[in-house]
Design a protein around this motif. Sequence first.
Motif, PDB file in Angstrom:
ATOM      1  N   LEU A 158       0.771  -0.973  -0.052  1.00  0.00           N
ATOM      2  CA  LEU A 158      -0.025  -0.331  -0.122  1.00  0.00           C
ATOM      3  C   LEU A 158       0.854   1.243  -0.255  1.00  0.00           C
ATOM      4  O   LEU A 158       1.054   1.942  -0.759  1.00  0.00           O
ATOM      5  CB  LEU A 158      -0.952  -0.136   0.910  1.00  0.00           C
ATOM      6  N   ARG A 185       2.694   2.142  -3.547  1.00  0.00           N
ATOM      7  CA  ARG A 185       1.540   2.392  -4.661  1.00  0.00           C
ATOM      8  C   ARG A 185       1.067   3.467  -4.575  1.00  0.00           C
ATOM      9  O   ARG A 185       1.242   4.148  -5.430  1.00  0.00           O
ATOM     10  CB  ARG A 185      -0.133   1.661  -4.229  1.00  0.00           C
ATOM     11  N   GLN A 186       1.689   4.210  -3.456  1.00  0.00           N
ATOM     12  CA  GLN A 186       1.249   6.057  -3.274  1.00  0.00           C
ATOM     13  C   GLN A 186       2.226   6.432  -4.216  1.00  0.00           C
ATOM     14  O   GLN A 186       2.653   7.425  -3.996  1.00  0.00           O
ATOM     15  CB  GLN A 186       1.575   5.774  -1.378  1.00  0.00           C
ATOM     16  N   MET A 230      -1.802   6.634 -10.959  1.00  0.00           N
ATOM     17  CA  MET A 230      -2.536   6.027 -12.346  1.00  0.00           C
ATOM     18  C   MET A 230      -2.939   6.797 -12.691  1.00  0.00           C
ATOM     19  O   MET A 230      -4.198   7.761 -11.531  1.00  0.00           O
ATOM     20  CB  MET A 230      -3.003   3.957 -11.985  1.00  0.00           C
ATOM     21  N   PRO A 256      -5.383  11.019  -2.239  1.00  0.00           N
ATOM     22  CA  PRO A 256      -4.618  10.086  -2.003  1.00  0.00           C
ATOM     23  C   PRO A 256      -3.972  10.881  -0.727  1.00  0.00           C
ATOM     24  O   PRO A 256      -3.149   9.909  -0.109  1.00  0.00           O
ATOM     25  CB  PRO A 256      -3.807  10.417  -3.058  1.00  0.00           C
ATOM     26  N   ILE A 269      -5.385   8.728   1.924  1.00  0.00           N
ATOM     27  CA  ILE A 269      -5.538   7.878   1.871  1.00  0.00           C
ATOM     28  C   ILE A 269      -4.107   7.469   3.021  1.00  0.00           C
ATOM     29  O   ILE A 269      -3.655   6.409   3.511  1.00  0.00           O
ATOM     30  CB  ILE A 269      -4.635   7.322   0.547  1.00  0.00           C
ATOM     31  N   ALA A 270      -2.821   8.679   2.806  1.00  0.00           N
ATOM     32  CA  ALA A 270      -1.582   8.728   3.227  1.00  0.00           C
ATOM     33  C   ALA A 270      -1.082   9.012   4.148  1.00  0.00           C
ATOM     34  O   ALA A 270      -0.583   9.552   4.511  1.00  0.00           O
ATOM     35  CB  ALA A 270      -0.782   9.056   2.001  1.00  0.00           C
ATOM     36  N   SER A 306      -5.636   2.218  -6.516  1.00  0.00           N
ATOM     37  CA  SER A 306      -4.079   2.533  -7.102  1.00  0.00           C
ATOM     38  C   SER A 306      -3.663   2.896  -6.122  1.00  0.00           C
ATOM     39  O   SER A 306      -2.274   3.490  -6.153  1.00  0.00           O
ATOM     40  CB  SER A 306      -4.440   2.610  -8.354  1.00  0.00           C
ATOM     41  N   MET A 307      -4.374   4.140  -5.209  1.00  0.00           N
ATOM     42  CA  MET A 307      -3.678   5.274  -4.520  1.00  0.00           C
ATOM     43  C   MET A 307      -3.215   4.695  -3.115  1.00  0.00           C
ATOM     44  O   MET A 307      -2.705   5.038  -2.310  1.00  0.00           O
ATOM     45  CB  MET A 307      -4.442   6.116  -3.916  1.00  0.00           C
ATOM     46  N   GLY A 308      -3.521   3.413  -3.220  1.00  0.00           N
ATOM     47  CA  GLY A 308      -2.767   2.422  -2.051  1.00  0.00           C
ATOM     48  C   GLY A 308      -3.856   2.702  -0.834  1.00  0.00           C
ATOM     49  O   GLY A 308      -3.198   2.150   0.311  1.00  0.00           O
ATOM     50  N   GLN A 333     -10.497   1.808   4.483  1.00  0.00           N
ATOM     51  CA  GLN A 333     -10.640   3.395   3.551  1.00  0.00           C
ATOM     52  C   GLN A 333     -11.206   3.285   2.045  1.00  0.00           C
ATOM     53  O   GLN A 333     -12.104   4.188   2.062  1.00  0.00           O
ATOM     54  CB  GLN A 333      -8.970   4.107   3.354  1.00  0.00           C
TER      55      GLN A 333
END
Lengths: 331, 236
Positions: A78, A81-82, A86, A106, A109-110, B130-132, B137
């Motif tokens: 994971l 992927r950051q 894409m 994103p 997400i991070a 794809s963003m992890g 989440q």
Amino acid sequence: MIELVNVEKTYSSQKGDTTAIENINLSINDGDIYGIIGLSGAGKSTLVRCINLLEQPTKGSVIIDGEDLTKVSNKRLLQIRQNIGMVFQHFNLLQQRTVEDNVRFPLEIAKKHKSKEAKDRVAELLQLVGLSEKAKSYPAELSGGQKQRVAIARALATSPKYLLCDEATSALDPQTTESILELLKKINQSLGVTVIIITHEMKVIEKICTKVAVIDNSHIVEMGNVSDVFADPKSEIARQLIIPDLIRATAEKTGDIKLRLIFNGEETDKPLISALALDLGVSVNILYADTKHYNGKPYGHMVITFPDSDEAYKKVTTYLTNNHVAFKKEL
Amino acid sequence: MSEVLQQLIEQNILVKGIWETTYMTLLSSLFAYVIGLPLGVILVVTDENGVKPNKAINTILGIVVNVFRSIPFLILMVAMLPVAKLVVGTSLGNKAMIVMLVIAAAPYVARMVESSLKEVDSGVIEASKSMGSSTMQIILKVLLPEAKPALIVGAVISTVTVLGYSAMAGTIGAGGLGKIAISFGHQKYKDDVIWVCVILMVLIVQAVQIVGMTIAKKTDRRLVGSKKQRRQRKNV
Ligand SMILES: Nc1ncnc2c1ncn2[C@@H]1O[C@H](COP(=O)(O)OP(=O)(O)OP(=O)(O)O)[C@@H](O)[C@H]1O
Ligand SMILES: [Mg+2]
């Protein structure tokens, strides 16, 4: 650097197994704009999805900066992927979020979205893709090209080193395609992002890629520098993709000499054909021509024909060589 | 107007009935979502095309939900009386009825949630992967928010269904408009009482629908032509 080693992906279902890609060996260097081209169903999407392990390869390794993704823990995957953005054919934006919230996604997400930098980053990216004034709009209010710009901004939010584009321009008209390709080039040049582009359109490769791999029927059949592959496609499929009409143009046996001239950005200062005819006195016919100018430089192919004689052949080829025009004799 | 109806109005029984029906329905729906929403999410996530496929969990949960859904409500109610006793200490009265309504409605809600979440574009889920994004989440930041309009519409339908159940529950001891219609209208042959109860129920259903659908529409960002957005755009 991205390295695919012996990658294979087989989908199993009750109806039987489908091998989407097989025996894929590919190295993508940092800073490349790497194009992967092939016809529909060739396995392009599967290949690119194996790079960030959206698809788990059934065999082989996917090594990114020395780390084999097929062997890392889920948590590490994971994180990795950051570092790989894409972009998709159908944009895949979150419909219920505004443009800026999509770009912020994103970072959420991070878990990096609360800082002041995150806010600046979103604004900066919207600026980069030219959509600052649409920050508060929703995806439904944007055109296809604008949506793809948002998707690109979103993919870049976490400052990834790599950007994967799966048919990013296939849903767009030619003009919008041009502008998106320009944007990708700018991102590659100004941010140093390595870009991997999947497409079935040669013009996309032609326009911005430095390297290309041609994939046909689950296998890579040809790869190398775009200028080399473009100048001298070896596989049947590459020839079809690069110069579809050329095959027809050169199919007929006439007894005349046929030369394929290859323009890959080298400038010619004189009008070539008239020079051949007037200066050398060789009566040249054009069988096929598909040349375009990008940034004022010619790209493309032309097939000329003239009566078979050693003298004429020598004259013409010497002239072409002196003027830095690559050529190849067609049978 | 019959004497019975007049009495019902004067003694505020009708008003009490409206109140009982409303709170039983809303409370039951709320608890049904507390149980049904996670179940629906699990059904979607563990589906073979889901974010985290798990055949065992998916199959078992699917069967349980289907079993509960296929038992007619009245029979389920009677069968679940002991459960109500266990949870609220009694198998009589409104509290016990709420427990049964929840048991009956939760599987329904689970399927409703499941079908709403399945509408979320798989491409969007893929993009967030794809963003992890982790599974959690994806659920919290993609599936639920993206399905919000469909979920709200589903909540409206579920609430209306629970309202219908609550009326049936009137036959086995619950209060509310259902009970009034049965014990005063049906058993005493007063048609006007039945009609008043029916009209009141229809009005409650309408209220739930109008509120729910308005929220669903107002918050759906896929609808470009909404009035508010048009106004905003004009001002720009
Ligand atoms: N999830 C899947 N299950 C089974 N088979 C699949 C799956 N995804 C792809 N395939 C098969 O793998 C092959 C390659 O598909 P892929 O999507 O990679 O092609 P593509 O080159 O991207 O084509 P297109 O240009 O149409 O997008 C096809 O034969 C396809 O049917
Ligand atoms: Mg594809």
